[in-house]
Design an enzyme around this catalytic site. Sequence first.
Site, PDB file in Angstrom:
ATOM      1  N   LYS A  78     175.737  38.440 -80.754  1.00 35.23           N
ATOM      2  CA  LYS A  78     174.862  39.242 -81.803  1.00 35.23           C
ATOM      3  C   LYS A  78     175.003  40.664 -82.019  1.00 35.23           C
ATOM      4  O   LYS A  78     174.825  41.186 -80.982  1.00 35.23           O
ATOM      5  CB  LYS A  78     173.273  38.565 -81.650  1.00 35.23           C
ATOM      6  CG  LYS A  78     172.274  39.238 -82.634  1.00 35.23           C
ATOM      7  CD  LYS A  78     170.811  38.549 -82.265  1.00 35.23           C
ATOM      8  CE  LYS A  78     169.888  38.969 -83.332  1.00 35.23           C
ATOM      9  NZ  LYS A  78     168.433  38.541 -82.864  1.00 35.23           N
ATOM     10  N   SER A 153     165.785  35.654 -86.582  1.00 40.27           N
ATOM     11  CA  SER A 153     166.664  36.832 -87.100  1.00 40.27           C
ATOM     12  C   SER A 153     168.093  36.628 -86.461  1.00 40.27           C
ATOM     13  O   SER A 153     169.010  37.243 -87.069  1.00 40.27           O
ATOM     14  CB  SER A 153     166.115  38.187 -86.418  1.00 40.27           C
ATOM     15  OG  SER A 153     166.189  37.873 -84.886  1.00 40.27           O
ATOM     16  N   SER A 177     163.517  33.933 -82.426  1.00 37.28           N
ATOM     17  CA  SER A 177     164.827  34.207 -83.252  1.00 37.28           C
ATOM     18  C   SER A 177     165.854  33.493 -82.705  1.00 37.28           C
ATOM     19  O   SER A 177     167.005  33.575 -83.289  1.00 37.28           O
ATOM     20  CB  SER A 177     165.057  35.845 -83.238  1.00 37.28           C
ATOM     21  OG  SER A 177     164.287  36.315 -84.394  1.00 37.28           O
TER      22      SER A 177
HETATM   23  N1  GLN Z   1     160.479  36.189 -86.871  1.00 40.35           N
HETATM   24  C1  GLN Z   1     159.838  36.888 -85.941  1.00 40.35           C
HETATM   25  C2  GLN Z   1     159.751  38.403 -86.333  1.00 40.35           C
HETATM   26  O1  GLN Z   1     160.204  38.663 -87.557  1.00 40.35           O
HETATM   27  C3  GLN Z   1     160.799  36.943 -84.554  1.00 40.35           C
HETATM   28  C4  GLN Z   1     161.929  37.961 -84.447  1.00 40.35           C
HETATM   29  C5  GLN Z   1     162.647  37.845 -83.206  1.00 40.35           C
HETATM   30  O2  GLN Z   1     162.392  36.937 -82.538  1.00 40.35           O
HETATM   31  N2  GLN Z   1     163.613  38.614 -83.037  1.00 40.35           N
HETATM   32  O3  GLN Z   1     159.605  39.240 -85.791  1.00 40.35           O
END
Ligand code: GLN
Length: 471
Positions: A78, A153, A177
């Site tokens: 990532k 994400s 995410s």
């Molecule tokens: N969807 C969640 C957010 O927008 C989690 C993001 C993540 O786990 N990096 O904060």
Amino acid sequence: MNLRNLTITEAKEGLKNKQFSAVELTQAALDQIKLQDNNLNAFITVTENEALDAAGHADKLITQGEDKPLLGIPIALKDLFSTKGIRTTAASRVLDNYVPQYDATVVTRLKEAGGVIVGKTNCDAWAHGSSGENSDFDPTKNPYNLEYVPGGSSSGSPVAVTSGMSLMATGTDTGGSIRLPASFCNVVGLKPTYGRVSRYGIVAMASSLDSIGHFTKTVADSALVLGITAGHDPLDATTPNHSVPNYNEFLGYDLKGIRIGVPKEYYAQGLDKNMHKLADDALKVLISRGANVIDITLPYSQSAIAVYYIIQTAEVSSNLGRYDGIRYGNDRSYFGDEAKRRIMLGTYVLSAGYYDAYYKKAQQVRTLIVDDFRKAFEQVDAIVAPVSPTPPWKIGAKTDDPLAMYLSDIFTVTANIAGLPGLAVPAGFINGLPSGIQILGPHFSEDKLFKIGYAYEQETQFWKEAPKLNE
Ligand code: GLN
């Protein structure tokens, strides 16, 4: 044999038996990136030359009889993981041209294990999002249907794994995410216990919630990778000195005596009926393997989204303060709308006069959520629930409504609030699109999660259903 469809376990076998070389294996991944990534957009940076050099080196070591856990295996990272000499953007134009001077600890460990880095994957900028659409480098597409989101994400990593561009990819899970995109892309995603894997060198989102994990095709591969990345790191004070077991030793077929908790708050209103059925079917499989299913309650789950979006934005506003355009990166005008929204929310909940009403209150409710789980784990060994309330949605469906997007995290944020490990495993298809279940356990119970996930996977084999991409 199609090299890009192999699991890590199969690829290692093939390399050992000289059925193919590490260079051939890596070339197959790079060819697939060339063929498919114009459509899928899973990668921000492809490191073709470095990958072929590393694979050539791996082939030499293999000939010399060297045995390392990932020797010659193509992997992707990532774009939040610092890579020495390789651009690391966090999918934000703020870091468009940023080239780190050092590797994240996880990157060092994966390289020492022999992994061959093919590139850096796309994601929501700063890991803010649930769909991949907040990337400043355009959204990643779901390979099972290009009109749908792959989840976020960490959007590019599971897409890379499911479509044969790498055999494993890393991710970060601050509120879901890893588990959400794993579920939407039919791969296995592990969010380890908070502190099990070092955060050193990974662009910080919300430091008390960030957990560093990975995507693989199978549970056995996931167990293998955790054995490499887990463990104490002197550079991250939140990594305890617990020993790292050989996680693959716990994999088996039999779940006799294992108590699985089903929280009524997760199987309630708001859960899509197809998702409900998919989770019910999964429970039936677990029962057929010998598990006992027990109804439990996690009453403070209803406050989880509120708690998460206060604590997380508070920590985001603090962590993003370092991108001031003076020390490195572009200036603040390069921040996108979502980062700005979170900086403003976080600054607000931390400000004098509002701190007690929001931030402090959220921390108090956080303790109640932790306590919910503590009580639940007095009765059960693990909890099984859907990863998300709905299957994947169409690209664009939620981009104008941040709250609707935030609500997709309703079943995942609790594990981050409490620091618990969670394993997402493919659980079937709804209208041709994948969805998964998650298995949650007490702190440092990854061995148990792998055991349950493996028994389930042996019985169901959903992961074998690869996306049908145009050649
Ligand atoms: N969807 C969640 C957010 O927008 C989690 C993001 C993540 O786990 N990096 O904060």
